[in-house]
Write a protein that holds these residues in place. Structure first.
Motif, PDB file in Angstrom:
ATOM      1  N   UNK A   1       0.826  -1.208   0.000  1.00 17.08           N
ATOM      2  CA  UNK A   1       0.000   0.000   0.000  1.00 17.08           C
ATOM      3  C   UNK A   1       0.861   1.259   0.000  1.00 17.08           C
ATOM      4  N   UNK A   2       1.985   1.222   0.732  1.00 17.39           N
ATOM      5  CA  UNK A   2       2.869   2.390   0.750  1.00 17.39           C
ATOM      6  C   UNK A   2       3.487   2.617  -0.631  1.00 17.39           C
ATOM      7  N   UNK A   3       3.851   1.518  -1.302  1.00 17.61           N
ATOM      8  CA  UNK A   3       4.407   1.652  -2.654  1.00 17.61           C
ATOM      9  C   UNK A   3       3.349   2.225  -3.593  1.00 17.61           C
ATOM     10  N   UNK A   4       2.114   1.755  -3.439  1.00 13.52           N
ATOM     11  CA  UNK A   4       1.012   2.270  -4.258  1.00 13.52           C
ATOM     12  C   UNK A   4       0.788   3.752  -3.972  1.00 13.52           C
ATOM     13  N   UNK A   5       0.839   4.116  -2.682  1.00 14.88           N
ATOM     14  CA  UNK A   5       0.666   5.532  -2.318  1.00 14.88           C
ATOM     15  C   UNK A   5       1.759   6.389  -2.944  1.00 14.88           C
ATOM     16  N   UNK A   6       2.992   5.887  -2.925  1.00 16.05           N
ATOM     17  CA  UNK A   6       4.091   6.660  -3.498  1.00 16.05           C
ATOM     18  C   UNK A   6       3.899   6.856  -5.001  1.00 16.05           C
ATOM     19  N   UNK A   7       3.406   5.798  -5.668  1.00 13.48           N
ATOM     20  CA  UNK A   7       3.161   5.945  -7.110  1.00 13.48           C
ATOM     21  C   UNK A   7       2.012   6.922  -7.351  1.00 13.48           C
ATOM     22  N   UNK A   8       1.050   6.919  -6.444  1.00 13.41           N
ATOM     23  CA  UNK A   8      -0.098   7.817  -6.581  1.00 13.41           C
ATOM     24  C   UNK A   8       0.326   9.276  -6.462  1.00 13.41           C
ATOM     25  N   UNK A   9       1.387   9.541  -5.708  1.00 15.99           N
ATOM     26  CA  UNK A   9       1.865  10.927  -5.548  1.00 15.99           C
ATOM     27  C   UNK A   9       2.107  11.583  -6.901  1.00 15.99           C
ATOM     28  N   UNK A  10       2.600  10.784  -7.865  1.00 10.99           N
ATOM     29  CA  UNK A  10       2.890  11.333  -9.181  1.00 10.99           C
ATOM     30  C   UNK A  10       1.638  11.688  -9.963  1.00 10.99           C
ATOM     31  N   UNK A  11       0.506  11.175  -9.527  1.00 11.66           N
ATOM     32  CA  UNK A  11      -0.753  11.431 -10.241  1.00 11.66           C
ATOM     33  C   UNK A  11      -1.462  12.675  -9.714  1.00 11.66           C
ATOM     34  N   UNK A  12      -1.091  13.092  -8.500  1.00 12.06           N
ATOM     35  CA  UNK A  12      -1.772  14.243  -7.913  1.00 12.06           C
ATOM     36  C   UNK A  12      -1.435  15.485  -8.737  1.00 12.06           C
ATOM     37  N   UNK A  13      -2.447  16.140  -9.216  1.00 10.69           N
ATOM     38  CA  UNK A  13      -2.253  17.311 -10.050  1.00 10.69           C
ATOM     39  C   UNK A  13      -2.034  16.974 -11.510  1.00 10.69           C
ATOM     40  N   UNK A  14      -2.080  15.692 -11.871  1.00  7.11           N
ATOM     41  CA  UNK A  14      -1.870  15.285 -13.260  1.00  7.11           C
ATOM     42  C   UNK A  14      -3.210  14.896 -13.889  1.00  7.11           C
ATOM     43  N   UNK A  15      -3.666  13.703 -13.555  1.00 10.56           N
ATOM     44  CA  UNK A  15      -4.973  13.281 -14.061  1.00 10.56           C
ATOM     45  C   UNK A  15      -4.952  12.705 -15.458  1.00 10.56           C
ATOM     46  N   UNK A  16      -3.769  12.453 -16.038  1.00  9.44           N
ATOM     47  CA  UNK A  16      -3.717  11.983 -17.428  1.00  9.44           C
ATOM     48  C   UNK A  16      -4.257  10.559 -17.581  1.00  9.44           C
ATOM     49  N   UNK A  17      -4.029   9.707 -16.573  1.00 11.19           N
ATOM     50  CA  UNK A  17      -4.393   8.282 -16.651  1.00 11.19           C
ATOM     51  C   UNK A  17      -3.870   7.642 -17.936  1.00 11.19           C
ATOM     52  N   UNK A  18      -2.689   8.070 -18.321  1.00  5.27           N
ATOM     53  CA  UNK A  18      -2.091   7.577 -19.556  1.00  5.27           C
ATOM     54  C   UNK A  18      -1.558   6.164 -19.362  1.00  5.27           C
ATOM     55  N   UNK A  19      -1.895   5.279 -20.273  1.00  2.00           N
ATOM     56  CA  UNK A  19      -1.400   3.915 -20.196  1.00  2.00           C
ATOM     57  C   UNK A  19       0.119   3.872 -20.370  1.00  2.00           C
ATOM     58  N   UNK A  20       0.668   4.871 -21.057  1.00  4.72           N
ATOM     59  CA  UNK A  20       2.118   4.887 -21.257  1.00  4.72           C
ATOM     60  C   UNK A  20       2.856   5.585 -20.127  1.00  4.72           C
ATOM     61  N   UNK A  21       2.252   6.662 -19.590  1.00 11.48           N
ATOM     62  CA  UNK A  21       3.004   7.503 -18.659  1.00 11.48           C
ATOM     63  C   UNK A  21       2.670   7.289 -17.179  1.00 11.48           C
ATOM     64  N   UNK A  22       1.453   6.893 -16.861  1.00 11.54           N
ATOM     65  CA  UNK A  22       1.031   6.878 -15.459  1.00 11.54           C
ATOM     66  C   UNK A  22       1.731   5.763 -14.685  1.00 11.54           C
ATOM     67  N   UNK A  23       2.341   6.147 -13.579  1.00  5.44           N
ATOM     68  CA  UNK A  23       3.081   5.188 -12.761  1.00  5.44           C
ATOM     69  C   UNK A  23       2.170   4.124 -12.165  1.00  5.44           C
ATOM     70  N   UNK A  24       0.900   4.427 -11.993  1.00  2.97           N
ATOM     71  CA  UNK A  24      -0.016   3.427 -11.448  1.00  2.97           C
ATOM     72  C   UNK A  24      -0.367   2.368 -12.481  1.00  2.97           C
ATOM     73  N   UNK A  25      -0.388   2.796 -13.750  1.00  4.73           N
ATOM     74  CA  UNK A  25      -0.746   1.850 -14.798  1.00  4.73           C
ATOM     75  C   UNK A  25       0.416   0.970 -15.195  1.00  4.73           C
ATOM     76  N   UNK A  26       1.545   1.595 -15.458  1.00  6.37           N
ATOM     77  CA  UNK A  26       2.606   0.842 -16.096  1.00  6.37           C
ATOM     78  C   UNK A  26       3.955   1.543 -15.957  1.00  6.37           C
ATOM     79  N   UNK A  27       4.487   1.615 -14.772  1.00  3.23           N
ATOM     80  CA  UNK A  27       5.729   2.365 -14.593  1.00  3.23           C
ATOM     81  C   UNK A  27       6.855   1.789 -15.437  1.00  3.23           C
ATOM     82  N   UNK A  28       7.464   2.656 -16.217  1.00  6.36           N
ATOM     83  CA  UNK A  28       8.595   2.285 -17.080  1.00  6.36           C
ATOM     84  C   UNK A  28       8.256   1.115 -17.991  1.00  6.36           C
ATOM     85  N   UNK A  29       6.986   0.887 -18.172  1.00  2.00           N
ATOM     86  CA  UNK A  29       6.497  -0.161 -19.074  1.00  2.00           C
ATOM     87  C   UNK A  29       6.939  -1.566 -18.656  1.00  2.00           C
ATOM     88  N   UNK A  30       7.403  -1.712 -17.414  1.00  2.49           N
ATOM     89  CA  UNK A  30       7.891  -3.024 -16.963  1.00  2.49           C
ATOM     90  C   UNK A  30       6.757  -4.036 -16.838  1.00  2.49           C
TER      91      UNK A  30
END
Ligand code: FES
Length: 152
Positions: free
Chosen positions: A104-133
């Motif tokens: 959950x802490x790792x998820x929260x940290x990834x969520x930090x990058x989404x605050x103020x963004x809102x793109x929900x991009x499959x390529x860019x959003x750390x929650x969806x697919x960080x570094x495409x790994x």
């Protein structure tokens, strides 16, 4: 009035704070058992109080009834968990909670990058697919679908 060695379902409900229907449900699920007295009424051993306490606590920590049944069945002679049993089970539970908290802490940290963004991009959003790994695990938001970053 002190409880005897065997108690009625009403006494059990009063002592544990559980509804009679809940106690019947746990019995139907095979988690507790009783005998019938001469009048055909259920009589539970006093140890069922502790057994029900264990069940309620385990449920609060997210254990399914199947998991609780398995934990109880793993004890010698299917006994009610004693102090040492509970200490051992609680130690395992602590490890599971630590892993969940870390996830959950790792998820929260990834969520930090989404605050103020809102793109929900499959390529860019750390929650969806960080570094495409996560792409090798399949499509979609792999971490939100339950995949752990440790597995990838
Ligand atoms: S919403 Fe933009 S990075 Fe997550």
């Amino acid at each position: 009035m002190p409880l005897g060695r065997e108690i009625s379902i009403g006494q059990l409900a009063a002592r544990t704070g559980l509804a009679v229907s809940a106690i019947r449900y746990y019995q139907a699920q095979g988690l507790i058992s009783s005998e019938r007295n001469a009048g055909g009424h259920r009589r539970f051993p006093r140890s069922v109080i502790r057994r029900l306490s264990f069940i309620r606590i385990a449920q609060q920590f997210g254990y399914s009834l199947d998991r609780i049944r398995a934990e109880l069945a793993s004890l010698p002679e299917n006994r009610t968990p004693n102090q040492a049993d509970w200490s051992l089970i609680a130690g395992g539970l602590r490890g599971e909670l630590d892993a969940q908290i870390a996830g959950l802490m790792a998820m929260r940290d990834r969520l930090d990058g989404c605050i103020g963004c809102g793109c929900l991009s499959l390529e860019k959003c750390a929650l969806y697919n960080p570094e495409d790994k996560a792409a090798k695990r399949g499509s979609g938001p792999r971490y939100l679908m339950g995949d752990s970053s440790d597995e990838i």
